[in-house]
Write an enzyme that holds these catalytic residues in place. Structure first.
Site, PDB file in Angstrom:
ATOM      1  N   GLY A  46       0.817  -1.207   0.000  1.00 56.17           N
ATOM      2  CA  GLY A  46       0.000   0.000   0.000  1.00 56.17           C
ATOM      3  C   GLY A  46       0.848   1.253   0.000  1.00 56.17           C
ATOM      4  N   GLU A  71      -1.643  -9.946  -3.924  1.00 52.68           N
ATOM      5  CA  GLU A  71      -0.555 -10.629  -4.620  1.00 52.68           C
ATOM      6  C   GLU A  71       0.033  -9.779  -5.740  1.00 52.68           C
ATOM      7  OE1 GLU A  71      -0.082 -14.403  -7.688  1.00 52.68           O
ATOM      8  OE2 GLU A  71      -1.965 -13.346  -7.366  1.00 52.68           O
ATOM      9  N   LYS A 163      -9.966   9.809  11.186  1.00 55.23           N
ATOM     10  CA  LYS A 163     -11.346   9.326  11.208  1.00 55.23           C
ATOM     11  C   LYS A 163     -11.653   8.513  12.451  1.00 55.23           C
ATOM     12  CE  LYS A 163     -11.577   9.542   6.195  1.00 55.23           C
ATOM     13  NZ  LYS A 163     -10.325  10.345   6.146  1.00 55.23           N
ATOM     14  N   ASN A 198      -5.215  12.556   5.696  1.00 57.97           N
ATOM     15  CA  ASN A 198      -5.134  11.848   4.416  1.00 57.97           C
ATOM     16  C   ASN A 198      -3.763  12.011   3.776  1.00 57.97           C
ATOM     17  OD1 ASN A 198      -7.830  11.470   4.925  1.00 57.97           O
ATOM     18  ND2 ASN A 198      -8.566  12.734   3.248  1.00 57.97           N
ATOM     19  N   GLY A 201      -2.628  11.945  -2.493  1.00 49.00           N
ATOM     20  CA  GLY A 201      -2.351  11.093  -3.654  1.00 49.00           C
ATOM     21  C   GLY A 201      -2.316   9.612  -3.369  1.00 49.00           C
ATOM     22  N   VAL A 206      -8.837  11.041  -3.035  1.00 46.69           N
ATOM     23  CA  VAL A 206      -9.563  11.978  -3.889  1.00 46.69           C
ATOM     24  C   VAL A 206      -8.764  12.409  -5.125  1.00 46.69           C
ATOM     25  CG1 VAL A 206      -8.855  14.010  -2.545  1.00 46.69           C
ATOM     26  CG2 VAL A 206     -10.960  14.088  -3.881  1.00 46.69           C
TER      27      VAL A 206
END
Length: 352
Positions: A46, A71, A163, A198, A201, A206
């Site tokens: 990620g 994967e 959040k 956040n 990118g 967003v």
């Protein structure tokens, strides 16, 4: 049109008045001494996990284990960093919801430091998939934390979210409960919770959505003209995550990073259109979605921030009594794939 995310981030930071120029101000050549550490990164393919690995490459370390359930994304990471992959770096496909697989990772590699980045993060999707959010964001976090304590891991760093503060969404509630669980643990393992806004990118956020809409000549969709969000650059955020491991015996387990002012999503959309030079693209207001807030906060009314030795990192102190030990998550067993969002929320609120 150059539609790369990095190009747009550069343009937005340096050529608009949306962001302070220090939103991604980090020391590009900074290295850390992890020569005694075997480092485990969950969610390694990620945005955050990948950037952490990238910043670890020039550092000294015993070993780095990169695990992810995706994967193809993990394979792409191995291709991107082929020249840096050696015997000190292991890539393993692993579902952290699977106890046997996760225990195998710990027994095989004996990590001494864990960066837990894996999570389900998309608010609208988790509103309709509460069972998956609970499994990954709470139960798997508990499993990793418990294994870390049992294995005498030195430091466990959890990537949280704004959040999680006064949560409204299923996603926010699961991150809040995970924070509470880690805060309640007492062991030789030092648990560190990093809470920030956040990543500008990041995958599925967003900005990539706007770029895809521009590419397809579609309207840019925002849910409310007044909506704002906190943003931080991925390189800066990850460097601060790594730096958070350098503090010992902190009074509070939760850390927050210095934030720029919240950014108007409407103004962000207008700036993206301007950079794209596609003046015929319009902005469409679609309405606030389930679980969304107009404005996020980093610290709730029961918390306060305290400075530490780093100018961009703060401790978050809970003014209320310390979080009680969460003995088990028996109520969460009532959340199944058939559980409605409303019923899941009722159960989750028992832990807030």
């Amino acid at each position: 049109m150059n539609n790369s995310i990095d190009f747009y981030i550069d343009q937005l930071i340096n050529h608009t008045d949306l962001f302070d120029t220090n939103i991604n101000d980090f020391e590009a050549n900074k290295v850390f001494d992890f020569s005694e550490e075997t480092i485990l990164i969950t969610g390694a393919a990620g945005t955050i996990g990948k950037e952490l690995f990238k910043q670890l490459i020039p550092c000294t370390f015993k070993k780095v284990i990169l695990i992810d359930i995706a994967e193809s994304a993990l394979y792409n990471l191995s291709i991107e960093f082929t020249e840096h992959i050696n015997h000190k770096i292991e890539l393993r496909v692993c579902n952290i919801n699977d106890k046997a697989s996760t225990k195998h990772i710990f027994s095989t590699y004996s990590p001494t430091m864990v960066f837990h980045c894996a999570a389900y993060k998309h608010v609208p999707l988790m509103e309709i998939n509460p069972y998956e959010a609970v499994k990954t964001n709470i139960i798997a976090t508990k499993l990793l934390a418990d294994l870390s304590a049992e294995s005498n891991v030195k430091k466990f760093v959890f990537v949280s979210s704004d959040k999680a503060v006064v949560p409204k969404s299923i996603m926010g509630m699961t991150k809040h409960i995970a924070e509470q669980y880690l805060d309640s643990l007492e062991s030789n393992t030092e648990f560190i919770i990093t809470r920030f806004g956040n990543i500008l990118g990041s995958n599925g956020s967003v900005l990539p959505v706007f770029l895809k809409q521009i590419e397809l000549n579609l309207p840019l969709t925002i849910t409310d003209k007044d909506m704002t969000r906190y943003f931080i650059g991925r390189q800066k955020a990850c460097q601060l995550i790594l730096e958070s491991t350098g503090f010992n015996n902190l009074k509070n387990k939760t850390l927050s990073f210095r934030n720029n002012s919240p950014i108007s999503i409407y103004k962000l959309a207008k700036s993206v259109i301007s950079i794209s030079k596609k003046d015929d693209i319009i902005i469409k207001i679609t309405g606030v979605r389930s679980g969304e807030k107009l404005h996020e906060i980093m610290v709730d009314s029961n918390e306060s921030t305290e400075p530490i030795s780093h100018p961009d990192i703060f401790q978050i102190k809970n003014k209320k009594k310390p979080a009680k030990q969460i003995a088990d998550f028996k109520y969460l067993k009532n959340i199944t794939p058939n559980t409605s969002t409303l019923d899941a929320e009722i159960i989750l609120r028992k832990y807030l």
